[in-house]
Design a protein around this motif. Structure first.
Motif, mmCIF file in Angstrom:
data_model
loop_
_atom_site.group_PDB
_atom_site.id
_atom_site.type_symbol
_atom_site.label_atom_id
_atom_site.label_comp_id
_atom_site.label_asym_id
_atom_site.label_seq_id
_atom_site.Cartn_x
_atom_site.Cartn_y
_atom_site.Cartn_z
ATOM 1 N N GLU A 8 0.720 -1.204 -0.009
ATOM 2 C CA GLU A 8 -0.037 0.207 -0.117
ATOM 3 C C GLU A 8 0.843 1.294 -0.109
ATOM 4 N N ASP A 9 2.014 1.112 0.833
ATOM 5 C CA ASP A 9 2.747 2.362 0.717
ATOM 6 C C ASP A 9 4.175 2.292 -0.391
ATOM 7 N N ASP A 10 3.971 1.473 -0.944
ATOM 8 C CA ASP A 10 5.094 1.452 -2.130
ATOM 9 C C ASP A 10 6.294 1.118 -1.592
ATOM 10 N N THR A 11 6.472 0.764 -0.183
ATOM 11 C CA THR A 11 7.977 0.524 0.160
ATOM 12 C C THR A 11 8.322 -0.939 0.190
ATOM 13 N N LYS A 12 7.280 -1.887 -0.137
ATOM 14 C CA LYS A 12 7.564 -3.306 -0.164
ATOM 15 C C LYS A 12 6.979 -3.791 -1.447
#
Length: 176
Positions: A8-12
């Protein structure tokens, strides 16, 4: 095709995965028909995935897709069972598409509010090209709404063939 899934937060993100679609000129394809993974715990779904992988290895064929005839989970409203089904199906489904129909374990009771929140559509997204059934006025206490069945009976083309997935549970209810 290649794809990657991001959080969801584009970090993974997941690893890059790939799949192949059937060529238009194909005259044959091989697919799996699977039924009743219907696990209740991790052991059940590990066994299911292990059996599928062993059969795929034995068959030594590239599968175009997997078609499930229902009962993917034992309890329709158990998010744990849905997550286990998806987790252990990923052993083979990262690279081949899945198609499925509802079984009686995905349907629940027509006479409870939960019938409108069937988890099936939340986890699996199928074409909405099938017929819609009429309102269910004939059953006293029936909680289904007119579009309840959208996406549960559908069809798709793969190569030279046309496949139809029919939700036969739509008329069942508690009395079978």
């Amino acid at each position: 095709y290649e794809y990657r899934v991001f959080g969801e937060d584009d970090t993974k993100s997941s690893a890059v995965r790939s799949f192949t679609t059937e060529p238009d000129a194909a005259t044959e394809s091989t697919f799996m028909v699977l039924t009743d993974p219907q696990g209740s715990d991790v052991f059940d779904y590990m066994t299911y995935a292990s059996n599928i992988l062993n059969i795929m290895d034995y068959a030594d064929q590239q599968m175009a897709f997997a078609l499930f005839t229902g009962d993917l989970v034992n309890v329709d409203e158990s998010r744990t069972q849905w997550n286990l089904f998806l987790k252990y199906s990923s052993a083979f489904s990262f690279e081949i598409p899945l198609a499925a129909t509802n079984g009686n374990h995905e349907t629940g009771s027509f006479f409870e509010d939960q019938i409108q929140m069937i988890e099936f559509q939340g986890y699996l997204n199928f074409p909405e090209n099938g017929p819609l059934y009429q309102p269910f006025d004939e059953l006293a206490g029936d909680r289904r709404t007119p579009n309840f069945d959208q996406g549960k009976t559908y069809s798709f083309d793969y190569g030279f063939a046309h496949y139809v997935a029919i939700d036969s549970e739509i008329f069942n209810g508690d009395s079978g």
